[in-house]
Write a protein that holds these residues in place. Structure first.
Motif, mmCIF file in Angstrom:
data_model
loop_
_atom_site.group_PDB
_atom_site.id
_atom_site.type_symbol
_atom_site.label_atom_id
_atom_site.label_comp_id
_atom_site.label_asym_id
_atom_site.label_seq_id
_atom_site.Cartn_x
_atom_site.Cartn_y
_atom_site.Cartn_z
ATOM 1 N N PRO A 77 -2.591 -4.540 4.145
ATOM 2 C CA PRO A 77 -3.428 -4.435 2.952
ATOM 3 C C PRO A 77 -4.727 -3.720 3.302
ATOM 4 C CG PRO A 77 -2.992 -6.750 3.529
ATOM 5 C CD PRO A 77 -2.323 -5.907 4.547
ATOM 6 N N ASP A 78 -5.203 -2.916 2.398
ATOM 7 C CA ASP A 78 -6.448 -2.230 2.672
ATOM 8 C C ASP A 78 -7.595 -3.241 2.627
ATOM 9 O OD1 ASP A 78 -7.849 0.371 3.004
ATOM 10 O OD2 ASP A 78 -8.875 -0.408 1.237
ATOM 11 N N HIS A 132 -5.176 -6.723 -11.853
ATOM 12 C CA HIS A 132 -5.125 -7.454 -10.578
ATOM 13 C C HIS A 132 -5.978 -8.725 -10.629
ATOM 14 C CE1 HIS A 132 -4.652 -3.203 -8.606
ATOM 15 N NE2 HIS A 132 -3.715 -3.458 -9.499
ATOM 16 N N GLU A 137 -0.931 -6.950 -8.992
ATOM 17 C CA GLU A 137 -1.451 -7.092 -7.621
ATOM 18 C C GLU A 137 -2.304 -8.344 -7.577
ATOM 19 O OE1 GLU A 137 -3.675 -3.772 -5.611
ATOM 20 O OE2 GLU A 137 -4.663 -5.435 -4.578
ATOM 21 N N TYR A 172 -2.862 -12.393 4.062
ATOM 22 C CA TYR A 172 -2.216 -12.946 2.871
ATOM 23 C C TYR A 172 -0.806 -12.408 2.640
ATOM 24 C CZ TYR A 172 -4.385 -8.786 0.569
ATOM 25 O OH TYR A 172 -4.805 -7.526 0.227
ATOM 26 N N GLU A 200 0.838 -1.200 0.000
ATOM 27 C CA GLU A 200 0.000 0.000 0.000
ATOM 28 C C GLU A 200 0.878 1.258 0.000
ATOM 29 O OE1 GLU A 200 -3.353 0.260 -0.043
ATOM 30 O OE2 GLU A 200 -3.678 -1.920 -0.016
ATOM 31 N N GLY A 230 -2.330 0.297 -4.516
ATOM 32 C CA GLY A 230 -3.459 -0.163 -3.713
ATOM 33 C C GLY A 230 -4.464 0.953 -3.434
ATOM 34 N N ASN A 231 -5.538 0.569 -2.733
ATOM 35 C CA ASN A 231 -6.606 1.533 -2.445
ATOM 36 C C ASN A 231 -6.071 2.798 -1.783
ATOM 37 O OD1 ASN A 231 -8.646 -0.107 -3.436
ATOM 38 N ND2 ASN A 231 -9.071 -1.049 -1.441
ATOM 39 N N ASN A 284 -5.635 3.357 -8.877
ATOM 40 C CA ASN A 284 -5.698 1.946 -8.507
ATOM 41 C C ASN A 284 -7.126 1.442 -8.702
ATOM 42 O OD1 ASN A 284 -4.651 -0.515 -6.867
ATOM 43 N ND2 ASN A 284 -6.477 0.093 -5.718
ATOM 44 N N GLU A 285 -7.281 0.440 -9.537
ATOM 45 C CA GLU A 285 -8.595 -0.189 -9.742
ATOM 46 C C GLU A 285 -9.688 0.829 -10.049
ATOM 47 O OE1 GLU A 285 -9.211 -2.882 -6.421
ATOM 48 O OE2 GLU A 285 -7.680 -4.248 -7.191
ATOM 49 N N TYR A 344 -9.543 -11.335 -1.346
ATOM 50 C CA TYR A 344 -9.548 -9.874 -1.200
ATOM 51 C C TYR A 344 -10.118 -9.447 0.160
ATOM 52 C CZ TYR A 344 -14.425 -9.971 -2.965
ATOM 53 O OH TYR A 344 -15.768 -10.214 -3.156
ATOM 54 N N ALA A 345 -10.179 -8.157 0.359
ATOM 55 C CA ALA A 345 -10.577 -7.575 1.655
ATOM 56 C C ALA A 345 -9.611 -8.005 2.758
ATOM 57 C CB ALA A 345 -12.025 -7.901 1.999
ATOM 58 N N GLY A 346 -8.333 -7.992 2.422
ATOM 59 C CA GLY A 346 -7.300 -8.218 3.430
ATOM 60 C C GLY A 346 -6.939 -9.669 3.685
ATOM 61 N N HIS A 376 0.346 -9.014 -3.100
ATOM 62 C CA HIS A 376 0.043 -7.865 -2.236
ATOM 63 C C HIS A 376 0.227 -8.264 -0.772
ATOM 64 C CE1 HIS A 376 -1.430 -3.854 -1.745
ATOM 65 N NE2 HIS A 376 -2.505 -4.196 -1.055
ATOM 66 N N TYR A 433 -7.715 -11.489 -7.538
ATOM 67 C CA TYR A 433 -7.845 -12.144 -6.219
ATOM 68 C C TYR A 433 -8.602 -13.442 -6.438
ATOM 69 C CZ TYR A 433 -5.656 -8.370 -3.769
ATOM 70 O OH TYR A 433 -4.711 -7.484 -3.324
HETATM 71 C C1 BDP Z 1 -7.354 -4.492 -3.842
HETATM 72 C C2 BDP Z 1 -6.767 -3.158 -3.417
HETATM 73 C C3 BDP Z 1 -5.887 -3.288 -2.196
HETATM 74 C C4 BDP Z 1 -6.581 -4.120 -1.138
HETATM 75 C C5 BDP Z 1 -6.991 -5.472 -1.687
HETATM 76 C C6 BDP Z 1 -7.854 -6.270 -0.713
HETATM 77 O O1 BDP Z 1 -6.032 -2.593 -4.492
HETATM 78 O O2 BDP Z 1 -5.573 -2.008 -1.702
HETATM 79 O O3 BDP Z 1 -5.791 -4.306 -0.007
HETATM 80 O O4 BDP Z 1 -7.794 -5.290 -2.810
HETATM 81 O O5 BDP Z 1 -9.071 -6.069 -0.744
HETATM 82 O O6 BDP Z 1 -8.507 -4.324 -4.518
HETATM 83 O O7 BDP Z 1 -7.333 -7.104 0.031
#
Ligand code: BDP
Length: 462
Positions: free
Chosen positions: A86-87, A222, A270, A317, A26, A60-61, A153-154, A275-277, A310, A224
């Motif tokens: 991670p966000d 990206h 990425e 993760y 991030e 990242g976000n 980002n995204e 996702y979501a951390g 990421h 996930y």
């Molecule tokens: C991605 C973002 C990143 C987040 C990751 C997540 O770019 O910042 O940390 O998802 O949701 O979409 O884990």
């Protein structure tokens, strides 16, 4: 179970770039300038230990909430651990400041690791003028350690994450991207760019490649494998099931089409398991090592130029976790990347796998380097089926060495080893227990226990 793998060095596949290996963090991490710094010797060790050369992607976000602050004092003595995980994508964001100290330290970190950088500029909340001012300092400071800038980002998710209106689509993004690009190029005529850095909307990658193909050096997006973590269907079994159908069936051919039409390389800049951390009990387990190593080589086989996992902080993760006060450690996923990274800087060769009864849970990749040495990576993602594999190649003979990637359980988080050895406190890893193998008459037999992987090095095939 038994399987056979027929190699054909005369049928080369894609090259695996020397900078194939990568990590992603991030932008918010830059608010703590002593993290990416040469003085953070432990992190330098873990990064360097993963691969001699690689790519650190910053974005990242949180890149949409990070502001270039040339006058600001760097955050020091912040009292906290000084990390940005991670966000989690919950939409509440704190603004952070990126200072000259952070960028100078980043340069020294890159020098110390031998890695280079993909640097994300703030499109979500920033202005073209701010991006240009930041880009000037970053480009001048990072020099040839900077591969390219990215813008946003995204952006394909801006329509529902509050950054833009619900009707935001590719055309609006392209217009904004062009404004930022022009502003940066106005001050830095030689600046290099990559993009579109989208969450995976392959139509945007294609449109972007068509429109900006001449302005960028690299295409990015990206992926996930699972999410969100609250969904009970997001399990280890699903993560390891024969490659995510959406990705294989749809995205890879679309990305290959974008590469072919633009003649640009593509990097999965990425990615991670959930996702979501990330998801506790999935993303931080040994299963993630098999997933990550397999995905890395799957992307190489698809023709990608690299991959960035990421992470950051103590994210579920994150391949490397820790902070300056408490030190750093390698998570299981690190070991999977480490194994696949042994194949970089070589060329994939045709490897025909027949593995009846393995339900697609055994995967195999083979490479050949300039001196003719061959390597094979085998991932057995089955929880309960051991497999004995016969590797066949014309003229294959002589001794070979196997390096096992193993852990007591797929869903465990401890005691992962690669070639019998754990990654040390400073990222040091040396093979300790190797499997002595021997090829004769064009065939070599090896075993891959359930829930493990094996790297075979055949140093002399004649
Ligand atoms: C991605 C973002 C990143 C987040 C990751 C997540 O770019 O910042 O940390 O998802 O949701 O979409 O884990």
């Amino acid at each position: 179970m038994t399987a056979s793998l027929q190699l054909d060095p005369a049928k080369p596949g894609p090259a695996i770039d020397a900078e194939f290996t990568g990590l992603s963090y991030e932008t918010a991490q830059l608010a703590y300038p002593d993290f990416f710094a040469a003085t953070n010797g432990e992190l330098v060790g873990y990064v360097k230990g993963l691969a001699k050369r690689g790519v650190l992607r910053i974005g990242g976000n949180t890149s949409e909430y990070a502001f270039w602050s040339p006058e600001a004092a760097p955050a020091q003595g912040h009292g906290g651990p000084g990390i940005a995980g991670p966000d989690k994508g919950h939409g509440e964001h704190r603004q952070t400041q990126t200072t000259p100290t952070a960028i100078r330290n980043l340069r020294e970190f890159l020098d110390a690791t031998g890695w280079r950088c993909l640097y994300g500029l703030n499109l979500g909340k920033g202005t073209p003028e701010q991006a240009a001012a930041e880009a000037v300092f970053v480009a001048n400071t990072l020099g040839d350690k900077l591969i390219a800038f990215q813008i946003g980002n995204e952006a394909d998710l801006y329509h529902h994450n509050g950054l833009r209106t619900p009707d935001y689509a590719y055309a609006a993004f392209a217009k904004e991207w062009r404004r930022f690009f022009d502003a940066v190029r106005g001050r830095l005529p030689e600046a290099k760019f990559a993009g579109p850095d989208v969450s995976g909307t392959e139509t945007w990658v294609r449109e972007f490649a068509d429109e900006f193909g001449k302005d960028v050096v690299l295409l990015t997006s990206h992926y996930y494998a699972e999410g969100p973590p609250t969904n009970p269907d997001m399990t280890i079994e699903r993560l390891l099931s024969p490659s995510n159908p959406r990705w294989i069936g749809k995205n890879i051919p679309a990305l290959q089409a974008a590469m072919a039409s633009s003649h640009l390389p593509y990097r999965l800049d990425e990615t991670n398991s959930c996702y979501a951390g990330g998801k506790q009990g999935v993303s931080n387990t040994f299963a993630s090592a098999l997933w990550a190593g397999d995905l890395m080589l799957q992307m190489a086989a698809a023709g990608a130029s690299g991959i960035n996992f990421h992470g950051g902080g103590y994210g579920w993760y994150a391949p490397i976790v820790g902070d300056l006060q408490n030190g750093f450690t390698a998570r299981p996923e690190y070991y999977g990347i480490l194994m696949a990274a042994q194949m970089v800087d070589s060329r994939l060769i045709a490897a025909q796998l027949e593995a009846d009864g393995m339900d697609g849970l055994l995967t195999a990749y083979a490479s050949s380097s300039a001196n003719g040495a061959m390597k094979v990576a085998l991932f057995n993602k089955s929880a309960d089926k051991a497999v004995s594999v016969t590797i066949k190649a014309a003229g294959l003979a002589g001794p070979a060495v196997g390096y096992r990637l193993a852990a007591p359980r797929l869903d465990g988080t401890q005691d992962v080893t690669f070639a019998g050895s754990v990654v040390g406190a400073d990222g040091a890893w040396r093979p300790e227990i190797t499997v002595q193998l021997s090829a004769a008459d064009g065939a070599l037999a090896c075993s891959v226990p359930a829930g493990s992987a094996l790297l075979v090095e055949m140093n002399d095939r004649h």
